[in-house]
Design a protein around this motif. Structure first.
Motif, PDB file in Angstrom:
ATOM      1  N   MET A 194       7.847  18.536  10.898  1.00 23.18           N
ATOM      2  CA  MET A 194       6.786  18.223   9.948  1.00 23.18           C
ATOM      3  C   MET A 194       7.343  18.419   8.539  1.00 23.18           C
ATOM      4  O   MET A 194       7.706  19.523   8.140  1.00 23.18           O
ATOM      5  N   ARG A 195       7.443  17.311   7.802  1.00 28.26           N
ATOM      6  CA  ARG A 195       8.103  17.393   6.499  1.00 28.26           C
ATOM      7  C   ARG A 195       7.348  16.580   5.454  1.00 28.26           C
ATOM      8  O   ARG A 195       6.767  15.542   5.768  1.00 28.26           O
ATOM      9  N   CYS A 196       7.391  17.056   4.218  1.00 24.65           N
ATOM     10  CA  CYS A 196       6.894  16.248   3.106  1.00 24.65           C
ATOM     11  C   CYS A 196       8.020  16.076   2.095  1.00 24.65           C
ATOM     12  O   CYS A 196       8.935  16.894   2.020  1.00 24.65           O
ATOM     13  N   VAL A 197       7.942  15.015   1.346  1.00 24.52           N
ATOM     14  CA  VAL A 197       8.929  14.761   0.307  1.00 24.52           C
ATOM     15  C   VAL A 197       8.340  15.224  -1.021  1.00 24.52           C
ATOM     16  O   VAL A 197       7.417  14.608  -1.552  1.00 24.52           O
ATOM     17  N   GLY A 198       8.833  16.336  -1.503  1.00 26.52           N
ATOM     18  CA  GLY A 198       8.329  16.855  -2.775  1.00 26.52           C
ATOM     19  C   GLY A 198       6.944  17.471  -2.617  1.00 26.52           C
ATOM     20  O   GLY A 198       6.348  17.489  -1.548  1.00 26.52           O
ATOM     21  N   CYS A 220      15.370   7.434   3.507  1.00 29.08           N
ATOM     22  CA  CYS A 220      14.622   7.085   4.715  1.00 29.08           C
ATOM     23  C   CYS A 220      13.138   6.969   4.348  1.00 29.08           C
ATOM     24  O   CYS A 220      12.505   7.951   3.973  1.00 29.08           O
ATOM     25  N   GLY A 221      12.594   5.781   4.448  1.00 26.09           N
ATOM     26  CA  GLY A 221      11.204   5.545   4.046  1.00 26.09           C
ATOM     27  C   GLY A 221      10.251   5.581   5.222  1.00 26.09           C
ATOM     28  O   GLY A 221      10.517   5.048   6.286  1.00 26.09           O
ATOM     29  N   THR A 237       0.831  -1.209   0.000  1.00 28.50           N
ATOM     30  CA  THR A 237       0.000   0.000   0.000  1.00 28.50           C
ATOM     31  C   THR A 237       0.863   1.256   0.000  1.00 28.50           C
ATOM     32  O   THR A 237       0.393   2.323  -0.321  1.00 28.50           O
ATOM     33  N   ALA A 238       2.126   1.095   0.381  1.00 28.59           N
ATOM     34  CA  ALA A 238       3.020   2.253   0.388  1.00 28.59           C
ATOM     35  C   ALA A 238       3.651   2.364  -0.979  1.00 28.59           C
ATOM     36  O   ALA A 238       4.795   2.034  -1.182  1.00 28.59           O
ATOM     37  N   TRP A 239       2.864   2.805  -1.938  1.00 28.33           N
ATOM     38  CA  TRP A 239       3.361   2.801  -3.306  1.00 28.33           C
ATOM     39  C   TRP A 239       4.372   3.924  -3.497  1.00 28.33           C
ATOM     40  O   TRP A 239       4.347   4.947  -2.841  1.00 28.33           O
ATOM     41  N   LEU A 248       4.265   6.051   0.425  1.00 28.49           N
ATOM     42  CA  LEU A 248       5.625   6.051   0.926  1.00 28.49           C
ATOM     43  C   LEU A 248       6.363   7.321   0.528  1.00 28.49           C
ATOM     44  O   LEU A 248       6.326   7.731  -0.619  1.00 28.49           O
ATOM     45  N   GLN A 249       7.011   7.953   1.513  1.00 30.38           N
ATOM     46  CA  GLN A 249       7.823   9.137   1.249  1.00 30.38           C
ATOM     47  C   GLN A 249       9.277   8.798   1.588  1.00 30.38           C
ATOM     48  O   GLN A 249       9.567   8.402   2.715  1.00 30.38           O
TER      49      GLN A 249
END
Lengths: 454, 477
Positions: free
Chosen positions: B344-348, B450-451, A429-431, B456-457
């Motif tokens: 608090m972070r987002c990837v892209g 780091c996943g 699910t973690a695509w 998934l980020q």
């Protein structure tokens, strides 16, 4: 065919030809949404769309890649400028004959109306029902419901044109009650066919044990692995054992074992994106070459590595031999060749009969953080998670605390004594981004000796 | 549309009925070159622009993102975010609309030269020369040299009037030599296996001097071919700084992410043994002090404001072995009554921000490397991680490495052990820390892999660490 994609692809291919380059374009349009829940409430609801073009250019054996997002034609032109600059500086690859000739005019649709019609509100309502079930059994639930659609198009200056339109839906859930927990997942191309209540009931049942998990000593146990636990193990075989790059780099534990018995004769493993019941669809690879069923392990005997044209060249194998081409996952920029749709053949024992005859063993629902600790020897390690139970006199008994296994995969899979006569279609699910869903179909397995080290 | 001006997105959200909204536009330019032996295995350049928007309706949050920045795409994406927020109301116990910060500012990574402005032919030549230097050494069967560089331009705005623009530069390079003989194979990497990235420009690539270090790793890779396997025993272990980084990452960083602690990640990445009742109690030995600091110079994954506009500053999480805080965002910190640690972070542009590490460092101790080794009658120095596995509550871990050096009678004997591994449980392991290297042993390193989260980020994070000495550790597992 998506006209916006078609327009950009035509511009890219025509522009590359004008610049004296062969080119291969992989376009992916995706729309996905994911609803996450924890502690019996929804805490994250996200919608994502993307359109990404990965363009490979080649001139006289000089190969380079660029990528951009969106259908802006000025971005496409800039990408061509970048690509041309790259192929000027990169040395030619010896023996690289250009892009594979893929399918011409192949169009495959596996888009389910039930997924397209599913709204965020529908999903939230189904999750609310899950929470009601969990509360009625005194458990907390955690998980996600993912749905999406994708259009994948591969085209090249060699005339390749292959298109896949697909949908996907995956629900996964952990139910927890104190230190007890259970897990279940259900995947399909059709969201309306995903049995969220059935999966949740399976997880809740495992978490509802009356006793807290007891501690047991590490050591070697006869085990029954649920399909969720089989999945990460066979995925390691697909990536580290059979991956073309592992072979040309000399780090695969199956290196030089072609034609040899490496696992028990009950183990048959294939990369098969065309099996409608056992895989999420992947009818062609990143070159647009149609993917046939590539058998990796046939009744315990290793059949050969999965190569793309580049790794096949280094391995001195014919490119795409035996239709083994699997030119990397689409979602990783430059990923090595690997299986994207592993299918483990079912056995002949009903799942509920796998424990029969085990005097003292373990039932493992799931394995977590499975890693290859020593690739050339195939030594794998990971933790049990979300439902590990003692088997006594052929019956699944009380829950036990999680354990770590550490064992060479060759040894572990040589000890498979039975597989269930049914399996589960599983998908992460973690695509990754962009979304091209991989899948693994796995039955449950009984293994005569799994080594738990802590 | 100006990619630094996020206001039209926030305005669209407000017009669509959002009680509060925050949005980010991000443009990334990325270059990556890998040379395998003397052949360019991959060469690529990428650019990526898009936006993400979070909205709150009735205290419920929804998020949506798109690569298109035209008015239609903004309207469509905002509508999706609002639909997501409304859907969340079906099963949400305590909806809450946050008070967003009103903050303005601009920040950029200090660099001397942008690696992305260096002609890519120079990078190809450098990597080819490094690989060639390896292949000229005895028993070297394969060499892989790689380099990557990123430039991020991130703009943030919210309905409270915030406006932040940050430009981040990150780069790194690596050389891996593979020795082979008689069916055996061993690898060594320079500068290290995993944490070899920095927030820096081309100057960092130049300082690395890949070619000049080729002989060291080649010699060790070849020696490892005939070295004994690390024996299974309990012994004293000295972890080099880059090995410590994986230990810090997995057994301090992730367990202290407050969303994990509260169960928000239990459905995927897992929860944490470090529950709030452990605040104020021992996490490890008194030598252990750890700090969250996104502003640490040169640290990959750094910033001046996080992705919800909280200003970054150094914040202790472990002081003299005692757990004093977590990595938190606005929402999770409020549940503890703490101030957020700007995590608090987002990837892209595509992803919703979640609680993440940025830079988490263990502070240096007072011992010299010689002093640490001198205190070991029998043990091993383990360096350069190759694998790591840890349970979903971050307790039971097992890590592998490229190389171990034998220590006897307070000195390195010069003998090597191949493919060392060690295992333990987090609290007992950190409690066994009895020596910590001084500033001369301290290194900063980052990883772009780091996943966490669903979807998934894959985040860029870093750690600072000295050498650490641990007693009675299980090795050779």
């Amino acid at each position: 065919m998506d006209r916006e994609i078609q327009g950009v692809v035509e511009r890219l291919l025509a522009g590359a030809s004008r610049r004296g380059m062969a080119a291969s374009v992989c376009a992916i349009r995706e729309e996905g949404n994911l609803t996450r829940f924890a502690n019996n409430e929804i805490h994250q609801n996200v919608c994502q769309e993307d359109l990404v073009f990965t363009v490979r250019g080649c001139r006289a054996g000089r190969l380079a890649t660029t990528r951009f997002h969106g259908a802006d034609l000025t971005m496409a032109d800039r990408a061509l400028d970048r690509l041309e600059a790259l192929v000027k500086v990169v040395p030619p690859i010896e023996g690289f004959v250009g892009f594979a000739e893929g399918a011409r005019g192949l169009e495959v649709s596996r888009a389910a109306p039930g997924t397209i019609a599913t709204t965020l509100g529908d999903k939230a309502g189904r999750i609310r029902d899950v929470h009601a079930l969990a509360k009625s059994r005194g458990t907390q639930t955690y998980g996600a419901f993912v749905t999406g659609r994708m259009l994948l198009h591969v085209a090249s200056t060699t005339g390749t044109s292959a298109t896949l339109e697909a949908t996907d839906a995956t629900f996964e859930v952990i139910a927890a009650r104190g230190a007890r927990s259970g897990y279940a997942q259900a995947s399909s191309v059709d969201a309306s066919a995903v049995d969220v209540i059935g999966a949740s009931a399976e997880a809740v049942e495992k978490a509802a044990a009356t006793r807290p998990p007891e501690k047991i000593a590490p050591g070697e146990y006869e085990v029954v692995l649920a399909p969720y636990a089989v999945e990460p193990i066979v995925d390691q075989v697909g990536y580290y054992g059979a991956g073309g790059r592992s072979h040309v780099d000399g780090v695969s534990f199956l290196l030089g074992r072609e034609g040899a018995r490496v696992f028990a004769d009950g183990v048959t493993l294939a990369d098969d994106g065309g099996d409608p019941d056992r895989s999420l669809p992947m009818p062609f690879d990143a070159d647009g070459v149609p993917k046939d069923r590539a058998v990796v392990i046939d009744r315990g005997v290793f059949q050969g590595a999965l190569h793309d044209p580049l790794s096949a060249r280094l391995a001195k194998s014919p490119p795409c031999a035996s239709n083994r081409s699997t030119a990397g996952m689409f979602d990783f920029f430059g990923s090595p060749p690997m299986a994207t749709n592993l299918v483990v053949s079912e056995g002949s024992v009903p799942a509920h009969g796998l424990c029969r005859g085990i005097a003292r063993g373990l039932y493992v629902t799931r394995l977590w953080y499975v890693r290859m600790q020593d690739a050339p020897r195939g030594v794998s390690t990971g933790m049990t998670r979300d439902g590990t139970f003692l088997i006594s006199d052929g019956e699944i008994g009380p829950p036990v605390e999680d354990l770590r296994y550490t064992q060479p995969l060759g040894e572990l899979l040589s000890r498979v004594v039975a597989a269930s006569d049914s399996g589960k279609l599983l998908s992460p699910t973690a695509w990754f981004s962009p979304r091209v869903r991989t899948s693994t179909f796995a039955p449950a397995m009984r293994i005569a000796g799994m080594r738990f080290t802590s | 549309m100006d990619p630094r001006d996020v206001t039209p997105i926030v305005d669209a959200a407000r017009r669509a009925g959002a009680e509060a909204a925050e949005a980010r536009i991000e443009r990334v330019v990325h270059r990556e070159v890998t040379v395998r032996s003397l052949e360019v295995e991959s060469i690529r350049e990428e650019e990526d622009t898009g936006f993400g928007v979070s909205v709150w309706i009735g205290g419920n949050e929804g998020f949506a993102s798109s690569p298109a920045l035209d008015a239609d795409a903004i309207r469509r994406t905002v509508d999706r975010a609002i639909e997501a927020a409304r859907a969340s109301a079906a099963s949400r116990a305590m909806p809450h609309t946050p008070a967003l910060p009103e903050v303005r500012g601009e920040w950029r990574t200090p660099i001397r030269a942008d690696a992305l402005e260096v002609p890519i032919s120079e990078h190809v030549d450098l990597l080819t020369a490094a690989a060639a230097a390896c292949l000229a050494r005895p028993k070297i069967a394969l060499a892989r040299a790689s380099l990557a560089a990123w430039r991020y331009e991130r703009a943030y705005a919210n309905t409270a009037g915030a406006s932040i623009v940050q430009t981040v530069h990150e780069t790194g390079a690596q050389l891996v030599a593979t020795a082979g003989d008689k069916g055996e194979i061993e690898c060594r990497s320079y500068p290290t296996s995993l944490f070899h990235w920095r927030a820096a420009g081309q100057e960092f690539v130049d300082e690395l001097d890949l070619v000049g270090h080729a002989h060291e790793i080649c010699e060790e890779a070849a020696r490892l071919l005939t070295a004994p396997q690390c024996p299974r025993e309990r012994t004293t272990v000295l972890l080099g700084p880059y090995m410590m980084m994986l230990q810090i990452h997995e057994s301090i960083g992730h367990p202290l992410e407050l969303d994990r602690v509260f169960g928000d990640e239990k459905g995927f990445a897992g929860a944490s043994f470090a529950t709030p009742d452990r605040l104020g109690t021992k996490y490890g030995s008194e030598l252990l002090s750890a700090v969250v600091d996104p502003t640490l110079a040169g640290a990959m994954g750094g910033y001046a404001w996080d992705d919800e506009g909280t200003a970054a500053a150094p914040r202790p999480v472990i002081e003299r072995g005692v757990l004093v805080d977590y990595l938190s965002n606005r929402e999770s910190a409020a549940r503890l009554g703490h101030a957020p640690t700007s995590s608090m972070r987002c990837v892209g542009w595509k992803h919703k921000p979640i609680v993440r590490m940025s830079n988490l460092s263990v502070l240096p101790g007072t011992s010299s490397l010689d002093g640490l080794i001198g205190g070991i009658e029998r043990g091993i120095l383990v360096e350069h991680s190759t694998s790591g596995s840890i349970d979903d509550n971050r307790l039971n871990f097992q890590f592998g490495a490229e190389i171990a050096r034998v220590i006897e009678d307070g000195r390195l004997t010069g003998a090597l052990l191949r493919r060392p591994s060690y295992a333990g449980r987090t609290p007992e392991f950190w409690a066994s820390l009895d020596g910590l290297g001084d500033a001369s042993t301290w290194r900063v390193g980052g990883t772009p892999s780091c996943g966490k989260g669903q979807p998934l980020q894959i985040a860029h994070v870093s750690h600072g660490s000295p050498v650490g000495r641990f007693r009675d550790v299980q090795v050779g597992v």
